[in-house]
Design an enzyme around this catalytic site. Structure first.
Site, mmCIF file in Angstrom:
data_model
loop_
_atom_site.group_PDB
_atom_site.id
_atom_site.type_symbol
_atom_site.label_atom_id
_atom_site.label_comp_id
_atom_site.label_asym_id
_atom_site.label_seq_id
_atom_site.Cartn_x
_atom_site.Cartn_y
_atom_site.Cartn_z
ATOM 1 N N ARG A 248 -9.416 8.061 -0.551
ATOM 2 C CA ARG A 248 -10.351 8.441 0.513
ATOM 3 C C ARG A 248 -11.292 9.536 0.025
ATOM 4 N NH1 ARG A 248 -8.918 6.759 5.836
ATOM 5 N NH2 ARG A 248 -10.552 8.220 6.436
ATOM 6 N N ASN B 53 0.861 -1.193 0.000
ATOM 7 C CA ASN B 53 0.000 0.000 0.000
ATOM 8 C C ASN B 53 0.898 1.244 0.000
ATOM 9 O OD1 ASN B 53 -1.420 2.265 1.057
ATOM 10 N ND2 ASN B 53 -3.043 0.910 1.755
ATOM 11 N N HIS C 115 0.958 6.290 1.847
ATOM 12 C CA HIS C 115 1.668 7.274 2.672
ATOM 13 C C HIS C 115 2.845 7.942 1.966
ATOM 14 C CE1 HIS C 115 -1.207 6.767 5.690
ATOM 15 N NE2 HIS C 115 -1.024 5.457 5.717
ATOM 16 N N HIS D 210 -5.675 3.607 -1.426
ATOM 17 C CA HIS D 210 -6.986 3.975 -0.891
ATOM 18 C C HIS D 210 -7.317 5.402 -1.320
ATOM 19 C CE1 HIS D 210 -9.554 4.265 3.088
ATOM 20 N NE2 HIS D 210 -10.248 4.584 2.017
ATOM 21 N N ARG E 298 -7.155 12.741 1.332
ATOM 22 C CA ARG E 298 -6.054 13.220 2.185
ATOM 23 C C ARG E 298 -4.686 12.717 1.731
ATOM 24 N NH1 ARG E 298 -7.240 9.912 7.720
ATOM 25 N NH2 ARG E 298 -9.194 11.034 7.521
ATOM 26 N N THR F 183 -17.311 -2.250 15.990
ATOM 27 C CA THR F 183 -16.593 -1.653 17.128
ATOM 28 C C THR F 183 -15.081 -1.747 16.954
ATOM 29 O OG1 THR F 183 -17.009 -3.722 18.251
ATOM 30 C CG2 THR F 183 -18.342 -1.844 18.934
ATOM 31 N N GLU G 116 -8.752 0.488 -2.788
ATOM 32 C CA GLU G 116 -9.526 0.552 -1.539
ATOM 33 C C GLU G 116 -10.402 1.793 -1.561
ATOM 34 O OE1 GLU G 116 -6.258 -1.490 1.453
ATOM 35 O OE2 GLU G 116 -6.793 0.616 1.689
ATOM 36 N N HIS H 204 -3.492 -4.533 7.916
ATOM 37 C CA HIS H 204 -3.526 -3.355 8.794
ATOM 38 C C HIS H 204 -2.584 -3.538 9.982
ATOM 39 C CE1 HIS H 204 -5.318 0.592 9.534
ATOM 40 N NE2 HIS H 204 -4.869 0.377 10.761
HETATM 41 N N1 PXP Z 1 -5.731 -3.237 4.307
HETATM 42 C C1 PXP Z 1 -6.708 -2.303 4.301
HETATM 43 C C2 PXP Z 1 -8.084 -2.713 3.907
HETATM 44 C C3 PXP Z 1 -6.418 -0.977 4.626
HETATM 45 O O1 PXP Z 1 -7.405 -0.054 4.625
HETATM 46 C C4 PXP Z 1 -5.083 -0.622 4.931
HETATM 47 C C5 PXP Z 1 -4.726 0.802 5.200
HETATM 48 O O2 PXP Z 1 -5.302 1.259 6.338
HETATM 49 C C6 PXP Z 1 -4.123 -1.628 4.944
HETATM 50 C C7 PXP Z 1 -4.474 -2.925 4.623
HETATM 51 C C8 PXP Z 1 -2.690 -1.331 5.263
HETATM 52 O O3 PXP Z 1 -2.572 -0.987 6.603
HETATM 53 P P1 PXP Z 1 -1.168 -0.421 7.108
HETATM 54 O O4 PXP Z 1 -0.929 0.861 6.411
HETATM 55 O O5 PXP Z 1 -1.382 -0.278 8.583
HETATM 56 O O6 PXP Z 1 -0.127 -1.454 6.769
#
Ligand code: PXP
Length: 250
Positions: free
Chosen positions: A46, A8, A11, A44, A50, A105, A74, A198
């Protein structure tokens, strides 16, 4: 290896947007990630834009088509995003919660509680050729709800597992891991492909990679952060090595 790593690159865009301008370019990061062995690129878009922007998604899809790399888009389950995904035509679409009322939650998508709203969107996305994935908690309720839609994939939220380890609560992390394993078995038995993601890092990824039903891990923040110290390619290569070793040992 049957376990894939989706990188991903959101960032990189966060860093670019901190200054405006074009640098660093998330599409360049995707190119480096692919060269370093990423099995897929995840981004992603958003609703508040952002980090990733619409034109980033378009350029990422062009790169992924050219390099025959799957792009995992995403997005929130909104009409606007469905329109964009149908235009960009990524390999996969992963529906994630962005608003409080869309999440459980623990933070996964509330599929069971929003079934009637989600079913037509998932169908539209599937009809446009995308493999639809739902980012959910590994609970029976959410898995059964996901299995009753046109989604082919579930991605289980590993954030609570990662946080428990950060807090030094091994017992809690172990119990969440058990739930992630059992969820994998349940989802696979229901015919769903199983992904996890995540909060995964070099230190916490091995037990998740060892889950036999896991077909893909999506990892972003840690890899991009670690790239500051060791470079993006080496960070991806090291993550893959840890994943392969954990799977082979399992
Ligand atoms: N999987 C999904 C569905 C996500 O939304 C994200 C980003 O929040 C990630 C994986 C990657 O998470 P991270 O950036 O914490 O590795």
């Amino acid at each position: 290896m049957s376990l894939r790593l989706g990188v991903n690159i959101d960032h990189v865009a966060t860093l670019r947007n901190a200054r405006g301008g074009m640098h660093p370019d998330p599409v360049n990061a995707a190119r480096v990630a692919i060269e370093a062995g990423a099995d897929g690129i995840t981004a992603h878009l958003r609703e508040d834009r952002r980090h990733i922007r619409d034109e980033d998604m378009e350029r990422l899809q062009a790169l992924c088509l050219k390099t025959e790399t799957p792009l995992n888009f995403e997005m929130a389950a909104t009409e606007e995003m469905v329109e964009i995904a149908r235009r960009i035509r990524p390999h996969a679409v992963c529906l994630v919660p962005e608003k409080r009322e869309e999440r459980t939650t623990e933070g996964g998508l509330e599929v069971a509680g929003q079934h009637n709203r989600l079913v037509p969107m998932i169908q539209q996305l599937a009809d446009s050729g995308a493999r639809v994935s739902l980012f959910i908690e590994a609970t029976k309720r959410q898995i059964e709800a996901a299995a009753s839609t046109a989604a082919e994939v579930v991605e289980f939220h590993t954030g609570a597992y990662a946080h428990a380890l950060d807090d030094g609560d091994q017992a809690l992390a172990d119990s969440i891991l058990t739930q992630l394993v059992e969820g994998g078995t349940l989802a696979a038995a229901a015919g769903l492909e199983v992904h996890y993601g995540h909060g995964l890092t070099f230190d916490n990824v091995a037990p998740v990679a060892a889950i036999s039903e896991a077909m893909e891990l999506n990892i972003g923040h840690f890899i991009i952060g670690e790239a500051v110290f060791m470079g993006l390619g080496p960070a991806i290569a090291k993550m893959r090595e840890i994943m392969i070793a954990a799977r082979e040992a399992a």
